[in-house]
Structure formats: structure tokens, C-alpha cells
Design a protein around this motif. Structure first.
Motif, PDB file in Angstrom:
ATOM      1  N   PHE A  58      46.492  32.544  45.452  1.00  0.00           N
ATOM      2  CA  PHE A  58      46.119  33.706  44.195  1.00  0.00           C
ATOM      3  C   PHE A  58      44.448  33.249  43.798  1.00  0.00           C
ATOM      4  N   CYS A  59      44.405  34.143  42.590  1.00  0.00           N
ATOM      5  CA  CYS A  59      42.989  33.976  42.495  1.00  0.00           C
ATOM      6  C   CYS A  59      42.852  33.653  40.820  1.00  0.00           C
ATOM      7  N   GLU A  60      41.604  32.512  40.139  1.00  0.00           N
ATOM      8  CA  GLU A  60      41.876  32.135  38.676  1.00  0.00           C
ATOM      9  C   GLU A  60      41.806  33.181  38.110  1.00  0.00           C
TER      10      GLU A  60
ATOM     11  N   GLY B 298      40.918  38.875  36.401  1.00  0.00           N
ATOM     12  CA  GLY B 298      40.507  39.849  36.358  1.00  0.00           C
ATOM     13  C   GLY B 298      40.366  41.003  37.512  1.00  0.00           C
ATOM     14  N   CYS B 299      40.824  40.176  38.662  1.00  0.00           N
ATOM     15  CA  CYS B 299      40.692  40.303  39.672  1.00  0.00           C
ATOM     16  C   CYS B 299      42.352  40.748  40.247  1.00  0.00           C
ATOM     17  N   VAL B 300      42.925  41.304  41.284  1.00  0.00           N
ATOM     18  CA  VAL B 300      43.955  41.847  42.428  1.00  0.00           C
ATOM     19  C   VAL B 300      44.823  40.695  42.510  1.00  0.00           C
TER      20      VAL B 300
ATOM     21  N   LEU C 283      38.506  43.302  42.897  1.00  0.00           N
ATOM     22  CA  LEU C 283      38.847  42.419  43.623  1.00  0.00           C
ATOM     23  C   LEU C 283      37.291  41.530  42.566  1.00  0.00           C
ATOM     24  N   CYS C 284      37.777  40.664  42.862  1.00  0.00           N
ATOM     25  CA  CYS C 284      36.592  39.754  42.513  1.00  0.00           C
ATOM     26  C   CYS C 284      35.834  39.766  43.694  1.00  0.00           C
ATOM     27  N   ALA C 285      34.499  39.377  43.280  1.00  0.00           N
ATOM     28  CA  ALA C 285      32.997  39.398  45.002  1.00  0.00           C
ATOM     29  C   ALA C 285      33.935  38.382  45.673  1.00  0.00           C
ATOM     30  N   GLU C 286      34.192  37.656  45.026  1.00  0.00           N
ATOM     31  CA  GLU C 286      34.788  35.889  46.257  1.00  0.00           C
ATOM     32  C   GLU C 286      35.994  36.836  47.242  1.00  0.00           C
ATOM     33  N   CYS C 287      37.076  36.903  46.248  1.00  0.00           N
ATOM     34  CA  CYS C 287      37.971  37.484  47.458  1.00  0.00           C
ATOM     35  C   CYS C 287      38.144  38.977  48.171  1.00  0.00           C
ATOM     36  N   GLU C 288      36.966  39.640  47.053  1.00  0.00           N
ATOM     37  CA  GLU C 288      36.833  40.839  48.703  1.00  0.00           C
ATOM     38  C   GLU C 288      35.957  40.299  49.544  1.00  0.00           C
TER      39      GLU C 288
END
Ligand SMILES: [Zn+2]
Length: 250
Positions: free
Chosen positions: A209-211, A214-216, A235-240
Motif C-alpha cells: 500500500f501507499c500512504e 490520491g494514489c491507486v 499513481l503518485c510519482a514514487e509508486c509510478e
């Protein structure tokens, strides 16, 4: 390029598999859709019968009791909302995969089955419907999208009222239409694509998961969150960048 293999298993009618694979390809992933998981294993007649019997033992008969795999039930016996124990389904699928394609596991690759089956895991004294089961193979359940994340609080309040007064629940569903993902909802395709990224990232980094809400990859508990966040496909920049790193692996 690191291969992502997608399969289906009694999928929802409104699921457009090309939409799911297209979303993943746009992130740079090398995606191959292999069709129905069990058909793809080309099982013989005896093996089909064997798997049917195993799958029937993975059904949940009582939502408060973990599945006892050694217990046999009649095929006609009604079970909870057609709910299956997700980990047993995973074990059965992986067992047959290893038997039929033993060489493939040694190669790198991520395998995910998009299933219409409702899968649950047992915890805190009852089964909970799941959207995602990570592992080999990973599962994303479109029925889990409907039954897993909670509907608005008012829905449950009114539902209790409706049941008490013997009113037809379809009226209630009609009033809340659009506020939760329903079976054969056309939004299922886009949401499913987002959810495939959860077990994929988990496979590589252990992170599921991402905190960032706004991220999928955010862990949505409410239908409203799923419809806002996973449906957005953002996706947030980090996850992308993590997903793009996965795509470049071999
Ligand atoms: Zn993120």
C-alpha cells in the motif's frame, strides 16, 4: 523485459480485459493475457474432475468458521454468498500450475488471475471479502470489489430498516446506485487495472500500500475511496517510478 501474465477466471461480464492490460502496458509493463487460467493449463478430464472437487472444498459454508479442507459437502449445499477461502483457491491453482508447467516457475514473471469468484480470508472470528490476494498466483476479485469495501454508513442503517419492515432491498440499491461498485458495473475495468498493481508491487518490495490517499496503491476501505482513488488510475510519482523500475527488470 519482466513479464506480467494476466489470466481470467469466471470474470464479470462488464470486465474488459483489454482495458486492464492496456492500463498496465501504459506503465511500461510487458503484459500478456493468457485467457482462462484453468483452460490455459489444458487439464485432462480426470484433472478437471479433481480440480472441481478441490474447488468445492474451498467453499465457505459458515462465515464464522474457517474452511476445513478435509470435510466434504454436497455440491448442491448452499454456501455463503458463493464465498471461497482465498488461500485455498490460491493453493489449488498453484498446485495445478506447477504440475502442468513446472519449468515456468523458475523463470521470472508475475502471474495474476482476475476472478469473478468472491474470495475471503479468515481473521477476527470471521471471513472478510477481499479484493486482492497476493502470492502465486495473485488474485484480483471483481466480486470482492463489490462486497469488500464498505458502503456508505447510511446504506447499512437503511438496510437494517428495510429488512425489519420486509421491504425489497433492490429499492435501496437503486437509491444508492453509483455510490458503490455493483456487479456488472462498467467502472470495474478501470478499478481492476489499478488493483493489479498492489500484488505486483508486493511481489517486488513487500510493500502493498501507499500512504498517499490520491494514489491507486492506497488501501481503500470504503466504496467511496475505491470510486475516487482506484477509479482515477492515478499513481503518485514514487509508486509510478517503482512500477517503471519493475518493468525494466529481467
Ligand atoms: Zn503511491
Amino acid at each position: 523485459m519482466f513479464p506480467v501474465y494476466i489470466y481470467s477466471d469466471s470474470p464479470s461480464q462488464s470486465l474488459v480485459m483489454q482495458g486492464v492490460t492496456g492500463f498496465l502496458s501504459d506503465l511500461g509493463l510487458s503484459v500478456e493475457f493468457r485467457g482462462d487460467f484453468l483452460s490455459c493449463l489444458s487439464l485432462g478430464e480426470e484433472e478437471m474432475a479433481e480440480i472441481e472437487s478441490l474447488l468445492s472444498r474451498a467453499r465457505v459454508f459458515n462465515i464464522e468458521t474457517p474452511v476445513d479442507f478435509l470435510e466434504t459437502h454436497l455440491l448442491s449445499e448452499p454456501f455463503e454468498k458463493e464465498l471461497y477461502d482465498g488461500f485455498w483457491i490460491q493453493r489449488i491453482f498453484s498446485r495445478f500450475f506447477l504440475r502442468k508447467r513446472p519449468g515456468e516457475l523458475a523463470k521470472s514473471g508475475f502471474h495474476a488471475v482476475i476472478t469473478g469468484r468472491l474470495l475471503g480470508t479468515y481473521g477476527s472470528r470471521r471471513y472478510h471479502a477481499r479484493v486482492v490476494i497476493s502470492g502465486f498466483p495473485s488474485f484480483v476479485s471483481t466480486s470482492g470489489l463489490v462486497e469488500g469495501p464498505a458502503r456508505p454508513r447510511e446504506y447499512y442503517f437503511l438496510k437494517a430498516e428495510f429488512i425489519r419492515s420486509g421491504k425489497d432491498l433492490s429499492e435501496l440499491n437503486e437509491a444508492f446506485r453509483g455510490k458503490f461498485v455493483d456487479y456488472e458495473d462498467e467502472r470495474i475495468t478501470k478499478i481492476t487495472g489499478s488493483y493489479v498493481l498492489q500484488p505486483l508491487l508486493h511481489h517486488f518490495s513487500g510493500k502493498e500500500f501507499c500512504e498517499n490517499s490520491g494514489c491507486v496503491l492506497f488501501n481503500s476501505h470504503w466504496q467511496k475511496e475505491v470510486l475516487d482513488i482506484q477509479y482515477s488510475g492515478f499513481l503518485c510519482a514514487e509508486c509510478e517510478s517503482e512500477i517503471r523500475k519493475v518493468a525494466k527488470r529481467r
